[in-house]
Design a protein around this motif. Structure first.
Motif, PDB file in Angstrom:
ATOM      1  N   GLY A 151      -7.342   8.131  18.262  1.00 41.00           N
ATOM      2  CA  GLY A 151      -8.196   7.313  17.408  1.00 41.00           C
ATOM      3  C   GLY A 151      -9.434   6.766  18.083  1.00 41.00           C
ATOM      4  O   GLY A 151     -10.289   6.161  17.415  1.00 41.00           O
ATOM      5  N   ALA A 152      -9.583   6.954  19.392  1.00 39.15           N
ATOM      6  CA  ALA A 152     -10.767   6.464  20.101  1.00 39.15           C
ATOM      7  C   ALA A 152     -11.968   7.361  19.828  1.00 39.15           C
ATOM      8  O   ALA A 152     -11.836   8.472  19.315  1.00 39.15           O
ATOM      9  N   THR A 153     -13.149   6.879  20.182  1.00 38.69           N
ATOM     10  CA  THR A 153     -14.378   7.637  19.964  1.00 38.69           C
ATOM     11  C   THR A 153     -14.803   8.333  21.245  1.00 38.69           C
ATOM     12  O   THR A 153     -14.966   7.692  22.286  1.00 38.69           O
ATOM     13  N   LEU A 154     -14.952   9.653  21.150  1.00 41.53           N
ATOM     14  CA  LEU A 154     -15.403  10.467  22.276  1.00 41.53           C
ATOM     15  C   LEU A 154     -16.830  10.923  22.024  1.00 41.53           C
ATOM     16  O   LEU A 154     -17.118  11.546  20.995  1.00 41.53           O
ATOM     17  N   GLY A 155     -17.707  10.652  22.961  1.00 31.58           N
ATOM     18  CA  GLY A 155     -19.075  11.136  22.899  1.00 31.58           C
ATOM     19  C   GLY A 155     -19.255  12.288  23.867  1.00 31.58           C
ATOM     20  O   GLY A 155     -19.095  12.110  25.078  1.00 31.58           O
ATOM     21  N   VAL A 156     -19.552  13.469  23.337  1.00 31.43           N
ATOM     22  CA  VAL A 156     -19.734  14.663  24.167  1.00 31.43           C
ATOM     23  C   VAL A 156     -21.232  14.923  24.326  1.00 31.43           C
ATOM     24  O   VAL A 156     -21.943  15.115  23.335  1.00 31.43           O
ATOM     25  N   ILE A 157     -21.691  14.928  25.553  1.00 29.39           N
ATOM     26  CA  ILE A 157     -23.097  15.224  25.836  1.00 29.39           C
ATOM     27  C   ILE A 157     -23.173  16.662  26.312  1.00 29.39           C
ATOM     28  O   ILE A 157     -22.708  17.000  27.399  1.00 29.39           O
ATOM     29  N   GLY A 158     -23.749  17.526  25.479  1.00 27.82           N
ATOM     30  CA  GLY A 158     -23.792  18.953  25.754  1.00 27.82           C
ATOM     31  C   GLY A 158     -22.749  19.674  24.929  1.00 27.82           C
ATOM     32  O   GLY A 158     -21.580  19.743  25.310  1.00 27.82           O
ATOM     33  N   MET A 159     -23.151  20.178  23.753  1.00 27.44           N
ATOM     34  CA  MET A 159     -22.190  20.831  22.862  1.00 27.44           C
ATOM     35  C   MET A 159     -22.374  22.336  22.901  1.00 27.44           C
ATOM     36  O   MET A 159     -22.557  23.005  21.894  1.00 27.44           O
ATOM     37  N   TYR A 164     -17.911  22.284  22.984  1.00 23.91           N
ATOM     38  CA  TYR A 164     -17.256  22.551  21.699  1.00 23.91           C
ATOM     39  C   TYR A 164     -15.746  22.672  21.870  1.00 23.91           C
ATOM     40  O   TYR A 164     -14.978  22.196  21.032  1.00 23.91           O
ATOM     41  N   LYS A 165     -15.310  23.286  22.959  1.00 19.73           N
ATOM     42  CA  LYS A 165     -13.868  23.389  23.217  1.00 19.73           C
ATOM     43  C   LYS A 165     -13.263  22.021  23.514  1.00 19.73           C
ATOM     44  O   LYS A 165     -12.100  21.764  23.192  1.00 19.73           O
ATOM     45  N   ILE A 166     -14.039  21.133  24.124  1.00 16.41           N
ATOM     46  CA  ILE A 166     -13.566  19.760  24.323  1.00 16.41           C
ATOM     47  C   ILE A 166     -13.353  19.090  22.971  1.00 16.41           C
ATOM     48  O   ILE A 166     -12.348  18.417  22.739  1.00 16.41           O
ATOM     49  N   ALA A 167     -14.304  19.303  22.062  1.00 19.45           N
ATOM     50  CA  ALA A 167     -14.182  18.721  20.730  1.00 19.45           C
ATOM     51  C   ALA A 167     -12.949  19.260  20.008  1.00 19.45           C
ATOM     52  O   ALA A 167     -12.242  18.502  19.316  1.00 19.45           O
ATOM     53  N   GLN A 168     -12.674  20.541  20.159  1.00 17.78           N
ATOM     54  CA  GLN A 168     -11.479  21.117  19.546  1.00 17.78           C
ATOM     55  C   GLN A 168     -10.214  20.428  20.053  1.00 17.78           C
ATOM     56  O   GLN A 168      -9.293  20.129  19.287  1.00 17.78           O
ATOM     57  N   ARG A 169     -10.174  20.182  21.353  1.00 20.41           N
ATOM     58  CA  ARG A 169      -9.003  19.541  21.937  1.00 20.41           C
ATOM     59  C   ARG A 169      -8.918  18.070  21.526  1.00 20.41           C
ATOM     60  O   ARG A 169      -7.826  17.547  21.243  1.00 20.41           O
ATOM     61  N   ALA A 170     -10.064  17.411  21.502  1.00 23.11           N
ATOM     62  CA  ALA A 170     -10.077  15.987  21.153  1.00 23.11           C
ATOM     63  C   ALA A 170      -9.643  15.755  19.710  1.00 23.11           C
ATOM     64  O   ALA A 170      -9.043  14.719  19.389  1.00 23.11           O
ATOM     65  N   ARG A 171      -9.946  16.707  18.850  1.00 25.14           N
ATOM     66  CA  ARG A 171      -9.547  16.549  17.452  1.00 25.14           C
ATOM     67  C   ARG A 171      -8.029  16.469  17.323  1.00 25.14           C
ATOM     68  O   ARG A 171      -7.499  15.765  16.451  1.00 25.14           O
ATOM     69  N   ALA A 172      -7.326  17.204  18.186  1.00 23.99           N
ATOM     70  CA  ALA A 172      -5.860  17.152  18.149  1.00 23.99           C
ATOM     71  C   ALA A 172      -5.335  15.764  18.528  1.00 23.99           C
ATOM     72  O   ALA A 172      -4.200  15.423  18.194  1.00 23.99           O
ATOM     73  N   PHE A 173      -6.163  14.972  19.203  1.00 19.98           N
ATOM     74  CA  PHE A 173      -5.802  13.597  19.551  1.00 19.98           C
ATOM     75  C   PHE A 173      -6.326  12.606  18.512  1.00 19.98           C
ATOM     76  O   PHE A 173      -6.330  11.398  18.759  1.00 19.98           O
ATOM     77  N   GLU A 174      -6.789  13.144  17.380  1.00 21.67           N
ATOM     78  CA  GLU A 174      -7.288  12.315  16.278  1.00 21.67           C
ATOM     79  C   GLU A 174      -8.447  11.429  16.723  1.00 21.67           C
ATOM     80  O   GLU A 174      -8.618  10.303  16.229  1.00 21.67           O
ATOM     81  N   MET A 175      -9.247  11.941  17.640  1.00 21.47           N
ATOM     82  CA  MET A 175     -10.387  11.177  18.130  1.00 21.47           C
ATOM     83  C   MET A 175     -11.574  11.329  17.178  1.00 21.47           C
ATOM     84  O   MET A 175     -11.748  12.361  16.520  1.00 21.47           O
ATOM     85  N   LYS A 176     -12.394  10.309  17.112  1.00 20.54           N
ATOM     86  CA  LYS A 176     -13.677  10.395  16.428  1.00 20.54           C
ATOM     87  C   LYS A 176     -14.665  11.020  17.406  1.00 20.54           C
ATOM     88  O   LYS A 176     -14.823  10.518  18.526  1.00 20.54           O
ATOM     89  N   ILE A 177     -15.305  12.105  17.020  1.00 18.39           N
ATOM     90  CA  ILE A 177     -16.125  12.870  17.957  1.00 18.39           C
ATOM     91  C   ILE A 177     -17.602  12.758  17.600  1.00 18.39           C
ATOM     92  O   ILE A 177     -18.024  13.107  16.492  1.00 18.39           O
ATOM     93  N   LEU A 178     -18.379  12.272  18.552  1.00 21.71           N
ATOM     94  CA  LEU A 178     -19.828  12.264  18.467  1.00 21.71           C
ATOM     95  C   LEU A 178     -20.367  13.257  19.483  1.00 21.71           C
ATOM     96  O   LEU A 178     -19.734  13.502  20.508  1.00 21.71           O
ATOM     97  N   TYR A 179     -21.535  13.826  19.202  1.00 22.22           N
ATOM     98  CA  TYR A 179     -22.116  14.699  20.220  1.00 22.22           C
ATOM     99  C   TYR A 179     -23.635  14.625  20.205  1.00 22.22           C
ATOM    100  O   TYR A 179     -24.257  14.351  19.189  1.00 22.22           O
TER     101      TYR A 179
END
Length: 328
Positions: A151-159, A164-179
């Motif tokens: 449920g935490a917010t992950l900010g990815v710098i460089g998509m 993008y693979k980090i975002a795929q993994r983070a989604r499984a942790f129900e994270m809010k993803i910003l990039y």
């Protein structure tokens, strides 16, 4: 075919911290006559016209004008990994030499490590391990806690591929993803991972509980995270860097970690590597450091080697070079 009939390929060494992988030597020798830098420097006249490719492993050997001038038959520089900040691309191109890298082989293992660092830093796993094994530990404190990832917010710098693979993994942790990226991803790609684009880096920094650097090092991205940017982050935020050390102003990072500007950092990359043994980052409890191991799996490294072989062979045959790095 004898060694001398095979295409000559310059490598750093067969041993030592910058030597090519021992397990790969046999496969490479099926295609090439491998010539180490030591052999070349000791007998340039014997090898200079035979070398048609340079095989860079772990950033070595170094490529400079003197070396390029001494290799009149050189056709390609094949470099393991995705980053090419260690190469002077305009200089190499001026000699009519191509460059190839291995971006696809490194994306999944590097994304895996990024998530590992995020989890380990959030849950204070290293500190917990030290507490668990310490001879001085008599009781575990019930109020010793880390930070929630779900449920935490992950900010990815460089998509790019890694981000993008980090975002795929983070989604499984129900994270809010910003990039934040130099160009926005397609809408369907954003929706597939639930990512929201931040045109301004400042917006991402202010909102994120975790900030993950997965961007290439360029003149534009060097020191992109400095004192001002760290000051925009939440005091509870954690910075994770799996890109390059020079993306971050390390002096500013030390100050931010010491004074509580941010909560913690997890770094697979620093500048230099390794850090001087008296560097303050080595002494901080709220820092996790790993030795630039984003792509360090047996599977990824073998794929990298195979990709380099394919690129070299294509270049020597006058065919399109897979993963060719083009000047922008």
């Amino acid at each position: 075919m004898s060694d001398m009939e095979m295409p000559g390929v310059l490598v750093s060494a067969f041993e030592g911290p910058h030597g090519i992988c021992e397990d790969h030597v046999g496969d490479l020798q099926k295609h090439f006559n491998l010539i180490t830098m030591k052999e070349f420097l000791e007998n340039k006249t014997q090898f200079n016209r035979k070398i048609q490719a340079i095989y860079i492993w772990g950033g070595k050997p170094d490529i400079n004008r003197e070396l390029l001038l001494s290799l009149p038959s050189l056709k390609i520089v094949a470099s393991a990994g995705v980053g090419v900040d260690h190469l002077d691309l305009p200089l190499i191109a001026s000699f009519g030499v191509k460059v190839a890298n291995t971006p696809h082989a490194v994306s999944s293992p590097t994304a895996d490590l990024g998530m590992a660092l995020l989890l380990v830093s959030a849950r204070r796993v290293l500190e917990g391990y030290q507490m668990a094994i310490s001879p001085a530990t008599e009781n575990f404190c019930v109020n010793w806690m880390g930070h929630e990832v779900t449920g935490a917010t992950l900010g990815v710098i460089g998509m790019g591929a890694i981000g993008y693979k980090i975002a795929q993994r983070a989604r499984a942790f129900e994270m809010k993803i910003l990039y934040h990226n130099r160009s926005r991803r397609k809408l369907e790609e954003e929706e597939a991972v639930g990512a929201t684009y931040c045109e301004k880096l400042d917006d991402l920094l202010r909102q994120s509980d975790f900030v993950m650097l997965a961007v290439n090092l360029t003149p534009q991205t060097q020191m992109m995270i400095g004192r001002r940017e760290l000051g925009l982050m939440k005091p509870t935020a954690i910075l994770i860097n799996i890109g390059r050390g020079l993306l971050v102003d390390q002096d500013a990072l030390v100050e931010a970690l010491q004074t509580g500007i941010i909560n913690a950092a997890a770094l697979d990359v620093t500048h230099p590597e390794p850090l001087p043994r008296d560097h303050p980052l080595l002494k901080l409890k709220n820092v996790i450091l790993t030795p630039h191991i984003g792509s360090a799996t047996h599977q990824a490294r073998r794929q990298m080697m195979q990709n380099l072989v394919e690129s070299i062979l294509a270049s020597l045959s006058g065919l399109p070079v897979p993963n060719e790095v083009l000047l922008k």
